[in-house]
Structures are given as C-alpha cells and as structure tokens.
Design an enzyme around this catalytic site. Structure first.
Site, short mmCIF file in Angstrom:
data_model
loop_
_atom_site.label_atom_id
_atom_site.label_comp_id
_atom_site.label_asym_id
_atom_site.label_seq_id
_atom_site.Cartn_x
_atom_site.Cartn_y
_atom_site.Cartn_z
N ASP A 389 0.86 -1.17 0.00
CA ASP A 389 0.00 0.00 0.00
C ASP A 389 0.91 1.24 0.00
O ASP A 389 2.12 1.13 0.26
CB ASP A 389 -0.89 -0.04 1.25
CG ASP A 389 -1.75 1.19 1.38
OD1 ASP A 389 -2.30 1.63 0.36
OD2 ASP A 389 -1.87 1.71 2.50
N LYS A 390 0.35 2.38 -0.30
CA LYS A 390 1.15 3.61 -0.28
C LYS A 390 0.92 4.41 0.99
O LYS A 390 1.82 4.58 1.81
CB LYS A 390 0.84 4.49 -1.50
CG LYS A 390 1.71 5.76 -1.55
CD LYS A 390 1.27 6.70 -2.62
CE LYS A 390 0.05 7.50 -2.23
NZ LYS A 390 0.29 8.46 -1.12
#
EC number: 7.6.2.1
Length: 1048
Positions: A389-390
C-alpha cells in the site's frame, strides 16, 4: 403498533433479530452471556486431546508402530521402545495444553463473574455478567467493560455521547466516540426508564466489528435507524463518561468479540510443504526396504534348512506378512519421531528473536516488531514479490494541508523549507463576509482577485469546516478516523473558519467573530467503494446544501453541465499530483426543499432503516441525491514519505525482490511517489494502462508486449507499468488476465492506482496462483486486510489508521524500512537455520537406522537388531537432540551487517537452493554412504572376531556398541561441520551430546545389577572401552566417514 405482550426476543429466517426491551422477562431463545474459551473440560480433555494429536500423520504412524510392537513375536526392538518416546512427547504436549487451558478457564471465570447493574423489576440490581440476557437494559459506569454488545440509549454526557476504548477489540488505544439517538438521549433516571418501552430490530450476530445495522422503535413512533455509532461492543471500556444506559442485543459467544475469537486460517510455508513431501517419501522407502527384507528372509529360509534357533514366523502369506511387520518396526525410526517437536520449539524461539530485535523497535510509538505467527518464519527468507500500500505504508499518513485550487485559481507557494510555520508559506486567502474582507496573508500581493472569487473562497472554506465527521476536543484539537479530514479542518481553522461544536443535529463554525450554525440533516458516509463523502445541511440562510468531497474521478462524474472551472481545476490537480500531493475535489449543490423531503422521507428512510443489505440500499440512495453538483475547487495535502523508504526499496530491489505498489490515489500522485521512492527512475520506459474499455485495454497491453519483445517476456526489463483501477476491471478479467500478467511480470516496477481493496486481493491472488514464487503483502489500513490475508506472508504496519491491518497480519512492524531487516536478515537466517535443522534431523536418523538394513544381510534377514533397544529409543531424545536446536537457532553464515550490506545474499534463500527435492536426495545418498561406512569399517576391523590380545571375542552387541558410538560421534561432528558459526552453545551441542552418550553408556552397562533393565548390556562399557580396536576406530572411522564432507 408494537405487540408489547412479548418480553424478550425472536429471530427470523430473514436474518434479522427482534428485541422487545423493558418488558417482563421470559425464557430466552438465545445464548447465555457465559463464555468459555477453553478447549477442554474434565470429561472431554482426554478424548479431544488424543483426537487433536492423532490427526497428525506423524503420531498416527508411530501409534501404529506401538500397536505392532505389542504383537508377540514380531517386534525385534521390544514392546516399549516406541511407546516410551511417543508417550514422552504426548505427555509434554498434554502438560502444555493443560496449563494453557487452565489459564483460559481461570480468565473466563474472572470475566463471567464481573458485576454490572441490570434493570430488573423497576430498579437497577447488581448481578454477575452471566445473568445478563438479550433485551436487558444495563447501566455501565466509567472504567468498566461492557458485559455484552449493547445499543446505546443515553449517557451522562450531553446528546447521549460517550467515549470508549477498544484496545481489547482492535488494539487501538485512542478513545472513540459513540452517540445515542436524540429520541433516547432524554432517558436520564430510573423514573425515565420506567416509562420507556420499545423494540429493536437488528442483523443477526456476525463478526464484523466495524458495522452494525438495525432500527429502534419507541412506543408507537416511527422506526429510527441504528448504526455503528450506537453500538457498544463487549470487550470495550467506558472512558471519560460517568455512565451509560444500553440495551443488550448480543450475548456470550454471539457477541462480536467472541465471533472474532476464531483463529485465523493456518498458512503453511513452502519449507513445511517440502518437508511433508519428504516424510511421505521416507515412509515409502521404509515400506520398500521392509518389503525387500521380508523377501530376503523368505529366500534365506529356503536356502537354509537348519534354523532351529530362530523364532519361526511360519511360511506362506501369513509368515511373509509377519516378517514384513517385523521389518517395518525395525526400520520405523527412519522417520524422525522428534522432528515436529523440534521444529515447533525452534520456530517459537525464532519468533522471540524477531520480537526482541531492537533495530525493529520504533521508539516514538513504543512499537516493537511482532511475529503474530511462527509458522512462516522461513517464508520471510523466500519472498519474491512485495505488494505494498502507499498511504501509511510508504508514507507517514500524517497529513499537512499545502495548497488548494478555488474557482480555477491556485493558492499556495511552490515550496517551503520551514515546516513549523506551515500556513505562513501556503495560502493566499481572502476571508469574506458579504462584501467586506480581511487579508489573512498574501504572499502574492500583485494578484487581483475578482469579487466573484471571494464568494467561492468563502464557500470553499465553509465546506472545509462543515463537510466532515471530525469531533472537536478541548484546546482546538480534533479527533478523526481520517487524517485527511483532520488536516482539512485544521487548515480551515488556521484560515479563520473554526469548527468548534458538533451535536447530533448541528455543527457550529466561527468565522470573523461570528458563529454560524448548520443543521446536519444527513451524513452520506465515505467508504472505499464510493470514494467520497457528503453532508446535507441547512445553512443559516435557510438553504439546503449538499456538500460532497472525494476523489476527482467520482466528483467529476457527478458535476452539473453548468459547472465551471473544470479544465483549470483538472490542470491544477495534475500539477499537485506531480508534486506527490494527495488531492480531493470539493463540490456542492443547492437542493430544492420539496425534492429533498421526498428523497429523505422515502428513498433514504427506507434504506437507512433496512436491516438486510442496508449498505447496498444506502449506496443507491446516496447515488440518487449526489448529482448536478457545482465544482468549488480542490485541496492538496502532503503525506510525507517515511524515513528510509527509498533506501529500503533500493536494497530490496538489489535482493531481486519485485515491488508492486497498490494504492487508492490518483495516477499522477502514485507515479510521483514511485519516483520519490526510487521505485521508478528516469531510465525506465513508462507504460500507462488507463483505457476505459476491454478492447482498448487489450490493444494497449499487446502493443506494450510487442515493444518489449516476446524473447524478454516475464523477464525483468527497464519498464514501469502504471495501471488504473478502472482498467484493472478489464485486465483482471479471465480473458485478459494472462496477457496482463505477462506484461506486469516483464516490468521492473508496477504501480496500480485507484484500486479497491478487492482488486488488491485479486492482484495478489493472480501472482500467487500463476507464479512459483512467495508473495508478501504489506499495508496499514482496513482496506489492506484482504490482500494481507491473500498473500503467502502478510505484514501489517501499526500506523495512523489503527491496528486492523496489524491484527490481521502474520507479522507487524512500525515502519516500512524495518522490512529489509525482517526479510534480508531474519528471513534469510530463519530459512538457512530451519533447512539445516530439518536436513540434519533426517540425516542423523538415516545414518543410524539404515545400519540395521546392512546388518540384516549378515543375520539372515531374521530381524535381529544390532543395538540395544533402549539406546535405539534414546538416540533422538537425548544423544542427538541438541545439535538440531543449535543449527535451528544460532546458525548464521553472515552477520546482520553483511546481510544488509550485500542484499544479493538473499538470493540463496529466495531461490530455495538449500532445501528442495534435489538437496534432500543428495543428503539421503550421503547419509546412506555414511551408514555403510559406519557399519562396515568396524565390522571389517572385527572380521576375525578377535578384539583383544588375549584372544577374547565380542558378540553382536560388542560390534553394535562400536558402531553406535562411532555413529553418535560422527553425527555430532557432522553438526559441527554444518555450523558456519561456532558459539559456546555449538560446542555444548557437539561435544556435550557425545559426552551424554558416553556417560549413559557407562551407567547403563551396570544398571542391571540394580534394576531388571538392560541385561544384555551388562559390562559392555568396560569391554568396549578396554579394546584397542575401539580407540583406533574412534580416531579413524568418524574422520574417514566425514572426509568428503570436510572437503565440500
């Protein structure tokens, strides 16, 4: 009207539950509030424990051997040589289970006997939690846990608000707000309670902690919707609130806490699967050599007629079968009985090493690394693909409002180095009340703003301070589950629009010394599918406003044809995204009073009071009102990279680990972050997949594959792939997924933007299913849980979005940068250690127990054993037990600094080159050769049977003790050769194990004079130790056997 003659509850086949509260009690149809987390009780312990243990193929196999040994005349090793070590292992397991279950029952008793006030017979009575039933009204005071799942009626705080701590549920220690309905908030005393009668209809018990759908009806009034804000879950604690009243809806094991008490599905590592396969192969080999030995026995019988001294098992099929059983018993120890216990202990201690690593301890948040399972320790050393995920994973998820676009005009500065004085460098804003305005700060004094834009600025800042679910706290602080919303509200405050009060029906905003109250009519909540949230409010001037903020693509789809500034705002959004900023679009509409009333009284009311599929119906209701919006502008928020992220990604790339970023951000933001993290560099060709149809998606992918070249397909090329969530819908379709995977695996970096949680999991499953590689997913939020659970290894980050991801993961860390040590050091070490431990465990058993096969050629395949039966049993339990532990816990080829400095070393464990079928069979061949040498070298030295200068000879046990001693010494030395790092524990394991055998040998040889045990071994130690041939063999045999191993 409500049929109040019924007191308690009923449950319908439609999946709903109806509760009539404050009625005379009747017998309940639902579970009691007593819980039991124990696995056993006094009656069920033995059968359940044995059932659990004998579900394992290992234990079933050795149980069969134990049974066979009890058959008279077929066991060459006696009746008890297998049952004793098996009983020892089962006893240890039983003690462990007993202690753990006693603790569970003790904890259950303490919980079940907690006290709570229950409204009975017109007054509150203090009773044990076990007395609570569905439909009861209970009073909980501050600092106490909720005894069951409750619907909040009222509290000591205004507007029926209360604060709860949910650490027992999700690990989060920050306080959360729950709020009762205005209709029930007036219940403040026992007298009020006596006047209340009602009905609650809600969903049947489920395990979703973060959702609740139901409705409540007081007296003959209309149904009112109940949601997550009104539910108080068992296990949570009331804080900063004197008391609350609540109606019990779920009790005991039907509460959401207990529904979530089930263990997560077990993930099996690649090493475990390989080990299980090798065990099956060993069992097959055991059967083959047993069959061959039985055939050899039949052949020998036919050729040898004078065999009166042997116990004849008979002839024909029966005799052959009995001989076969004899040899199965004789060779059964080829399968190491202690392997499973050894591996469990080793993995458990390896997990402690991970938890105790100070290099992965985050001091700021007091968060250590945590191995939530020990089954996958070695899997960390084989990871090939990381899906990350970012937001909150690569970034800090601490938002700072940087810039904005209002009415097609950009506000803000291009850069700043003084982060402590954020807003002195950010915005140029004129705060407007009618036509009078005050300059807050103007870094661009030359800009002339039209009067029209002043109203747009006012509307934009008003929306920033009104359209959210933030709760104000003391000292101008705010509490929110969304860091983005918190940043927006703080920005509005710093710019003069101060959100200061929230009640169930109103929000109050102070601007230019004046307080304006906005009546909150509806909150259209955010979720990852909608990617937007809205509020419908009545403004101070009487207008009904729909305010909507969200992702640019979903907002633009709902704009009116008359909306302005679309092109300018879109350009600004692109500029912000290129700067790596998170963007949100703001839009609003003025609703017609009559249209709103129709929608609210019919469409919204029916959806909000539905118990079944409420989320779906609400989504349709929201869709019906969120249209014909007018664009106000957009915000740009900075989410800084976590410390060390670019360096970590570069290090992992050197270890030949592919990293895919899966984010919900827009394409430009995702690309910019990919550049910032060095996942993408300027030398890479960029392939963009953002087509809206399946045909165009297929065409674009085929063109990219053609450009890369078929010969380079599924190889790493200097290409980066960027794909949007809309295009993924087509790319992940059955017809195109193979093409998409070919393209993605041919790229050095993959970035997927605007993806939903389900798409994240689908991408992980696609790679997991089609690539022979280990996958790891890492994230920090609830939207990452699905991909974390889908991957071979799930890593959760304990971040700003709570602990939902961490609680669902296999391993949790506080920062992304800790991933490199978790994989490159602990993962590689654990893989190397565990594989050496397993191979050595197989090796030592093959070395000793195959010797019985070679001896069978000289005893007419009669089943005669070469060694004493108890020395056979204690071989794994005592004499060679320590070396596997030292190999599994302390072995390391390089220090952690070297492993991190040269990440290419990770490829050794990543490629599984140290443990596979080829390595296993090479080990098997090597152990077989060693067993041959360990038997024949002592046998040939005693070929003439003269072992002493006085002409005395030794019997079969004399030879057996020679061979056994040489084998134990050789096996211990082999463990030393396998050890790359010699520690004090290695010395203890190698030399200590051999010393244990010598001491045991000396004592056991004299024990028959005291106990009726080991009659054949009486005096054997004295005879063996006095033989010069033995000591010569000690000097020559082990080095000769290990000579090849010493060279390579």
């Amino acid at each position: 009207s409500v049929p109040f003659h019924s007191a308690a509850v009923s449950q319908h086949d439609t999946g709903t539950r109806t509760i009539y509260f404050n009625q005379p009690l009747e017998e309940q149809k639902f579970l009691k509030n007593e819980i039991s987390t124990g696995k056993y009780n006094f009656v069920t312990f033995l059968p359940l424990f044995l059932f659990e243990q004998f579900r394992k193929i290992f234990n079933i196999f050795f149980l069969i051997i134990c049974i066979l040994q009890q058959i008279p005349g077929i066991s060459p090793t006696g009746k008890y040589t297998t049952i004793v070590p098996l009983a020892f292992i089962l006893t240890v397991a039983a003690i462990k289970e007993t202690v753990e279950d006693y603790k569970r029952h003790k904890a259950d008793g303490a919980v079940n006997n907690r006290k709570v006030e229950i409204f009975r017979d017109g007054r509150f009575v203090e009773l044990a939690w076990t007395e609570v039933v569905v439909g009861d009204i209970v009073k909980v005071v501050s600092g106490k846990f909720f005894p069951a799942d409750l619907v909040l009626l009222s509290s000591s705080e205004p507007q029926a608000m209360c604060y709860i701590e949910t650490a027992n549920l999700d690990g989060e220690t920050n306080l959360k707000i729950r709020q009762g309905l205005p209709a029930t908030s007036k219940i403040q005393s026992t007298e009020d309670m006596l006047q209340v009668r009602g009905m609650i209809e809600c969903e049947t018990p489920n395990r979703n902690l973060y959702s609740f759908t139901g409705s409540i009806k007081l007296h003959d009034d209309r149904l009112l919707p109940l949601g997550p804000d009104q539910i108080l879950l068992r296990g949570a604690m009331l804080r900063n609130t004197k008391w609350i009243y609540g109606v019990v809806v779920y009790t005991g094991h039907e509460s959401k806490l207990m529904k979530n008490a089930n263990r997560a599905p077990l993930k099996m590592s690649n090493v475990d699967r390989t080990t299980n396969m090798q065990i099956w192969f060993l069992m097959a080999i055991l059967l083959v050599i047993s069959l061959a030995s039985a055939i050899g026995s039949e052949v020998w019988k036919k050729e040898t007629t004078k065999r009166w001294y042997l116990n004849d098992t008979g002839t024909g099929a029966k005799g052959f079968f009995m001989e076969l059983l004899t040899f199965i018993i004789l060779y059964n120890n080829l399968v190491p009985i202690s392997l499973l216990v050894t591996l469990e202990v080793v993995k458990f201690i390896q997990a402690i090493f991970i938890n105790s690593d100070l290099d992965m301890y985050h001091e700021e948040t007091d968060t250590p690394a945590m191995a939530r399972t020990s089954n996958l320790n070695e899997e960390l050393g084989q990871v090939k693909y990381i899906f990350s995920d970012k937001t909150g994973t690569l970034t800090e998820n601490i938002m700072e409002f940087k810039k904005c676009s209002i009415g097609g005009v950009k506000y803000g500065v291009e850069s700043t180095t003084d982060e402590s004085a954020l807003f002195r460098y950010i915005l140029l804003v004129y705060l407007v009340v009618w036509f009078q305005f005050t300059v807050y700060f103007n870094p661009f004094p030359s800009i002339a703003i039209r009067i029209q834009s002043l109203f747009q600025v006012r509307d934009f800042l008003t929306m920033m301070s009104v359209c959210h679910t933030v709760v104000p706290e003391r000292a101008s602080k705010y509490q929110s589950s969304s860091p983005d919303e918190n940043a927006i509200v703080r920005a509005a405050r710093n710019l003069g629009f101060v959100f200061c009060v929230r009640t169930p029906t109103h929000v109050v905003v102070r601007a230019n010394g004046k307080e304006d109250s906005y009546e909150v009519l509806n909150v259209l909540e955010f979720n990852s599918t909608r990617k937007r949230m809205s509020v419908i409010v009545r403004a101070p001037d009487g207008r009904i406003l729909l305010m909507c903020k969200g992702a640019d693509n979903v907002i633009y789809e709902r704009l009116s044809d008359k909306s302005q500034f679309l092109f300018e705002t879109e350009n600004h959004l692109r500029d912000y995204a290129q700067d790596g900023l998170r963007t949100l679009c703001f839009a609003q509409a003025v609703l017609d009073e009559a249209d709103y009333k129709v929608w609210n009284d019919t469409v919204y009311y029916e959806a909000s009071t539905a118990v079944i599929d409420r989320d779906i119906k609400l989504a349709h209701a929201y869709e019906a009102i969120e249209k014909n919006l007018f664009l106000l502008g957009a915000s740009a928020i900075e989410d800084k990279l976590q410390q060390g992220v670019p360096e970590t990604i570069a290090t992992l790339a050197k270890a030949d680990i592919k990293i895919w970023v899966l984010t919900g951000d827009k394409q430009e933001t995702a690309i910019n972050i990919a550049y910032s993290t060095h996942l993408i560099n300027n030398e890479m060709a960029l392939v963009l997949l953002n087509d809206s149809t399946a045909e165009k998606t297929k065409q674009t992918m085929e063109e990219a594959i053609t450009e890369i070249g078929q010969e380079f397909l599924r190889q790493e090329n200097e290409v980066a792939l960027v794909v949007t969530g809309a295009t993924l819908q087509h790319a992940l379709h059955t017809d195109l997924e193979s093409t998409f995977l070919d393209l993605a695996l041919s790229c050095k970096a993959v970035v997927c933007c605007r993806v939903s949680p389900m798409q994240k999991a689908m991408i992980v499953e696609l790679v997991k299913k089609n690539c022979q590689a280990i996958t790891l997913a890492i994230g920090d939020g609830a939207n990452d849980v699905s991909m974390i659970q889908a991957a071979h290894v799930g890593v959760g980050i304990s971040g700003q979005e709570g602990l939902q991801a961490a609680n669902s993961s296999d391993y949790s860390i506080a920062q992304f940068c800790y991933l490199q040590k978790l994989l490159l050091v602990h993962g590689a070490w654990n893989y190397n250690r565990l594989t050496k431990c397993i191979l050595f465990s197989f090796y030592k058993n093959i070395c000793l127990y195959l010797i019985e096969l070679w001896f069978a050629f000289y005893n007419g395949f009669s089943g005669q054993i070469l060694f004493d039966r108890w020395t056979i049993s204690f071989y794994n339990v005592f004499f060679t037990a320590l070396p596997p532990f030292t190999l599994g816990l302390f072995e390391r080829t390089c220090s952690s600094k070297v492993m991190l400095k040269y990440p290419q070393l990770y490829s050794i464990s990543q490629s599984a080159s140290k443990y596979n079928a080829k390595v296993f069979w090479a080990m098997f061949l090597n152990a077989t050769i060693h067993s041959l040498m360990l038997f024949y070298m002592p046998a040939f030295s005693l070929y003439n049977e003269i072992a002493f200068s006085n002409g005395q000879v030794g019997g079969y046990l004399f030879l057996g003790n020679f061979v056994y001693t040489f084998t134990v010494f050789t096996v211990c030395l082999k463990a030393g050769l396998e050890s790359s790092t010699w520690t004090i524990l290695t010395h203890i394991a190698v030399w200590g194990s051999f010393a244990i055998w010598l001491i045991f040998f000396g004592v056991y040889s004299h024990v028959f004079s005291i106990l009726p045990l080991g009659a054949e071994m009486l005096g054997q130690a004295d005879i063996v130790m006095s033989s010069p041939v033995f000591w010569l063999g000690m000097l020559l045999v082990p080095p000769s056997v290990l000579f090849r191993d010493l060279l390579w």
